[in-house]
Design an enzyme around this catalytic site. Structure first.
Site, PDB file in Angstrom:
ATOM      1  CG  ASP A 120     -29.667 -55.224  36.626  1.00 35.84           C
ATOM      2  OD1 ASP A 120     -30.312 -54.210  36.311  1.00 35.84           O
ATOM      3  OD2 ASP A 120     -29.017 -55.896  35.791  1.00 35.84           O
ATOM      4  CG  HIS A 121     -29.329 -50.794  35.873  1.00 34.14           C
ATOM      5  ND1 HIS A 121     -29.036 -52.092  35.523  1.00 34.14           N
ATOM      6  CD2 HIS A 121     -28.635 -50.006  35.006  1.00 34.14           C
ATOM      7  CE1 HIS A 121     -28.202 -52.087  34.487  1.00 34.14           C
ATOM      8  NE2 HIS A 121     -27.945 -50.842  34.169  1.00 34.14           N
ATOM      9  CG  ASP A 185     -26.958 -53.165  30.021  1.00 33.58           C
ATOM     10  OD1 ASP A 185     -27.277 -52.438  30.978  1.00 33.58           O
ATOM     11  OD2 ASP A 185     -25.783 -53.485  29.777  1.00 33.58           O
ATOM     12  NE  ARG A 478     -19.491 -48.610  28.843  1.00 40.10           N
ATOM     13  CZ  ARG A 478     -20.565 -49.070  28.207  1.00 40.10           C
ATOM     14  NH1 ARG A 478     -21.771 -48.765  28.649  1.00 40.10           N
ATOM     15  NH2 ARG A 478     -20.434 -49.830  27.138  1.00 40.10           N
ATOM     16  CB  SER A 677     -25.168 -47.088  28.592  1.00 38.62           C
ATOM     17  OG  SER A 677     -24.273 -47.215  29.663  1.00 38.62           O
ATOM     18  NE  ARG A 679     -27.232 -44.591  30.033  1.00 41.10           N
ATOM     19  CZ  ARG A 679     -26.362 -44.260  30.996  1.00 41.10           C
ATOM     20  NH1 ARG A 679     -26.182 -43.014  31.331  1.00 41.10           N
ATOM     21  NH2 ARG A 679     -25.657 -45.193  31.609  1.00 41.10           N
TER      22      ARG A 679
END
Length: 798
Positions: A120-121, A185, A478, A677, A679
């Site tokens: 999706d990213h 995520d 965000r 995030s 990440r």
């Protein structure tokens, strides 16, 4: 032998365990093993918990303790670590790359728990849905083929680009009340709207669960949010979390699970509760959760999971809600209690540049004038994982129909974009005329993907950045500076889809649909009626296109392609283990000033294409950080080593010079370092470039854990309001030695920094700074091994 036993134990969690054919919980969540959960919870209650009444969050956590019998006392919130056995893992394509690269080093033949990957990213929003997905296959085919092959090899469900956003797909297919999931995520808590304890983590944490290693979590405190009454017609569930973020700030929920309760809960839809839980990430909460109720049952049945609803119905008053004593005296059992009256809640906007700056709708015109914000709305965006449910879109469509009936389209100069959350939502939206209603007022329908929400937006006029401010409104979660379109002068205001559509029609931030009027095509004034929508589609959800169903094909013999010439994928090399000695000759690379999110530490946008190539991605390390020692200059530092070039340069350039010269370095950070995030790259990149520790005034939860996973020592100043400032004046002159690393232990949290100021080769002053670490015994094992992955790999075959 030990690992095989762990895998068998994990398989018991579901009535249907994971199987090589992927025909069970990989395709769709099966009925949770509530008998096992209750068995574990009962054992915990009668031993370590002394039959104390429990909140819902505590019940789910204690029902997932890896080994209750090994515990001799009740965990202390904020101090003790829990070892947990998650039920499921979900990963999006950007973070899955590094997680899979790490899992490949673990030695496991397949994942120990049901796992899914969602593409999706990497879909950039530009021309529209199908064209953008097709282009993503051209630009990211190498990544998709890598993830698909890994999914086949390790028994992972693979969702192709265009199938939908991870959190929406999890809600539709995998979320189950009372279960525990890890997701790579930060908005994984979205599934709390379906009573699941869903926690955002870095990829290395996901690898723990995938490799049958008990996952560690510091025992969270529980914040109870009592909801009373019912929302007014213009208010929406989004306004609940926008108001709460304004009340608590971006770090007010750190260390907490937010648990909602009260009579107002049953007035909310399941997807509305998911919206609220999704944005709990914006207050720093570990996760958020709602008790199981009728709307969750309706949603489960509408998404073809009636058997889960039936099982959950029988658990509602026992396992899937807080104990009765908690509801009677919440202040006694919750660590903090907040009251929200839904009936008096006013719609609002949060922003710009931070998701906790809340302005009530009725005060927005005044704020626009006072703050000098651009009143003209240049773009309005609806959708994302936060707000793309059928209820969200049908309510907004009711406003669009009112406008088009009067010949009105979105305001001139305002771009209107809609991102459906999944193929199921898109197909249902098209079938029920919602898409046509949006297009009638000028909408462009984007792919079922993240798109502009995470910076995947090829926005005309936004690059190169304009010097003039422009305002956008979105239903996203965000809004950090430059996050959406790469333009630091774009002001993003977060709002409900209803408010976004109203702003699009008026073209103004200051427009209040509850009191202000629009002009129809004949110049006549009219007011919008409050939005009306349906919780669920009357005709059920449409299935959508078959090609967007998940690939469920287990091929253990599958080769995973990584080209030696690739600029986007790179096999990982293990980090070097700690040498057993104190840190010496550590230089300060940068003293970070103010907000430093994971976007600042490891930028997304154009850098997303390098998420699987650590060496290339490291070139963006801390490029968004402001240097307190250089008047807040961004991505600019002085070299601390005489004769080493560059003498002054970008943060990654100087860090690379240190790495090549064998000079260890540290980051000094402000409050809530690593917010945003989940990440893990924000921890891996500094580690790759030679960072041995980060010393902060405070950390965001996920980032602190990610640093520990990668073998970086995270320390917090014992006196954050005093000692931080030593490092704001010429930090390039400072040389750090540690005292206490060699004897580091869970019971001894103090590490002392001996900080020498060196000029012309001479030490002119020395300071001793006390710091604290929060590492558990297992986390200290990660540190000593050089990373958690090193430790996992060393345990294979034991």
């Amino acid at each position: 032998m030990f690992r095989q036993q762990v895998i068998r134990n994990i398989g018991r969690r579901y009535a249907t365990a994971a199987s090589p054919s992927l025909s069970g919980p990989q395709a769709r969540a099966s009925v949770p093993n509530y008998a096992l959960f209750n068995e574990r919870l009962s054992k915990a209650r009668t031993t370590i918990l002394e039959n104390k009444p429990l909140t819902l969050a505590q019940k789910i956590l204690f029902a997932h303790l890896h080994d209750v019998s090994s515990m001799t006392s009740a965990p202390v919130a904020g101090e003790s670590y829990l070892k947990l056995s998650p039920d499921r893992v979900a990963m999006q394509d950007a973070s899955a790359q590094m997680a899979i690269l790490q899992f490949m080093l673990s030695g496991m033949a397949q994942t120990a728990v049901p796992t899914s990957i969602h593409c999706d990213h990497l879909v950039e929003a530009f021309e529209g849905a199908d064209a953008d997905v097709a282009r993503s296959w051209q630009t990211s085919r190498e990544i998709y083929e890598f993830l698909q092959a890994a999914s086949q090899k390790y028994g992972i469900a693979f969702w192709r680009p265009g199938s939908g956003i991870i959190h929406q797909l999890v809600l539709e297919n995998y979320a189950a009340p009372g279960t525990l999931m890890l997701g790579t995520d930060s908005h994984t808590p979205n599934a709390g709207g379906l009573g699941m304890l869903a926690i955002g983590v870095g990829g290395a944490d996901a690898v723990d669960a995938m490799a049958a290693i008990p996952w560690e979590l510091k025992a969270p405190r529980v914040m109870g949010v009592r909801l009373r009454g019912k929302l007014s017609p213009w208010a929406s569930p989004k306004d609940v979390i926008l108001a709460l973020a304004g009340k608590l700030s971006v770090r007010g929920g750190t260390g907490f699970v937010v648990e909602y309760f009260g009579d107002g809960v049953d007035s909310l839809s399941c997807t509305g509760m998911a919206t609220i839980c999704n944005m709990g990430a914006e207050i720093g909460a570990t996760t958020s959760v709602f008790p199981y109720g009728p709307s969750m049952g309706r949603y489960l049945r509408a998404t073809q999971r009636a058997e889960i609803a039936d099982a959950a119905d029988s658990q509602r008053s026992s396992y899937l809600s807080a104990d009765a004593q908690v509801a009677l005296d919440p202040a006694k059992y919750y660590d903090e209690v907040i009251e929200i009256d839904l009936a008096s809640l006013e719609p609002g906007y949060n922003g710009p540049f931070t998701p906790d700056l809340h302005t009530a709708r009725s005060k927005m015109a005044e704020a626009v004038e006072r703050e000098g914000w651009s009143d003209k709305v240049s773009a309005a965006l609806i959708g994302s994982c936060t707000n793309s449910s059928y209820q969200d879109l049908s309510r907004a469509a009711s406003l669009a129909r009112q406008a088009s009936a009067r010949g009105l389209r979105v305001a001139e100069g305002t771009e209107f974009l809609v991102s459906p959350g999944s193929e199921q939502i898109r197909a249902t939206m098209e079938r029920d005329g919602i898409q046509a209603a949006f297009e009638a007022v000028g909408a462009k329908i984007l792919a079922n993907a993240c798109g502009p929400c995470i910076g995947q937006w090829n926005r005309d006029g936004a690059r190169p950045p304009s010097r003039e401010h422009n305002s956008i409104v979105s239903s996203f979660n965000r809004n950090f500076r430059a996050r959406n379109d790469g333009n630091p002068n774009t002001l993003n205001f977060l709002a409900s889809p209803d408010m976004v559509l109203a702003a699009a029609l008026s073209g103004r931030l200051s427009f209040n649909p509850a009191t202000d009027s629009l002009r129809d095509s004949n110049g006549n004034e009219f007011q919008l009626e409050p939005p009306v929508g349906s919780e669920l589609p009357a005709d059920g959800y449409a299935n959508g296109r078959a090609e967007y169903r998940p690939l469920l094909e287990h091929r253990p013999e599958q080769e995973i392609p990584i080209s030696a010439k690739s600029t986007r994928l790179q096999p990982l090399a293990a980090f070097v283990p700690w040498d057993g000695r104190e840190f010496t000759n550590t230089r300060v690379l940068v003293t970070v000033q103010g907000k430093c999110t994971t976007d600042h530490i490891s930028a997304a946008g154009k850098w997303l294409k390098y998420k699987g190539h650590l060496e290339n991605l490291a070139r963006n390390t801390l490029i968004g950080a402001a240097n307190a020692a250089m008047d807040g200059a961004v991505n600019k530092v002085r070299n601390a080593v005489p004769g080493l070039e560059p003498a002054e340069g970008t943060i990654p350039d100087v860090a690379t010079a240190y790495k090549n010269a064998g000079v260890p370095w540290a980051v000094i950070a402000d409050y809530n370092y690593g917010e945003g995030s989940a990440r893990e790259h924000a921890a891996m990149q500094p580690r790759f470039l030679g960072c041995n520790m980060v010393v902060a005034r405070s950390f965001a939860r996920i980032h602190e854990t990610n640093l520990k996973k990668q073998g970086v020592l995270p320390l917090v100043f014992a006196r954050p309001d005093e000692d931080y400032f030593l490092f704001t004046s010429d930090p390039h002159e400072l040389v750090i030695r540690t005292e206490g690393v060699t004897s580091i232990s869970e019971s001894e949290p103090v590490v002392t920094l001996a900080v020498d100021r060196v000029r012309d080769g001479e030490t002119v002053e020395t300071h001793r700074i006390q710091c604290h670490h929060t590492m558990s015994a297992d986390q200290i094992g990660w540190f000593k091994a050089g990373s958690a992955l090193n430790l996992i790999a060393s345990q294979q075959g034991k």
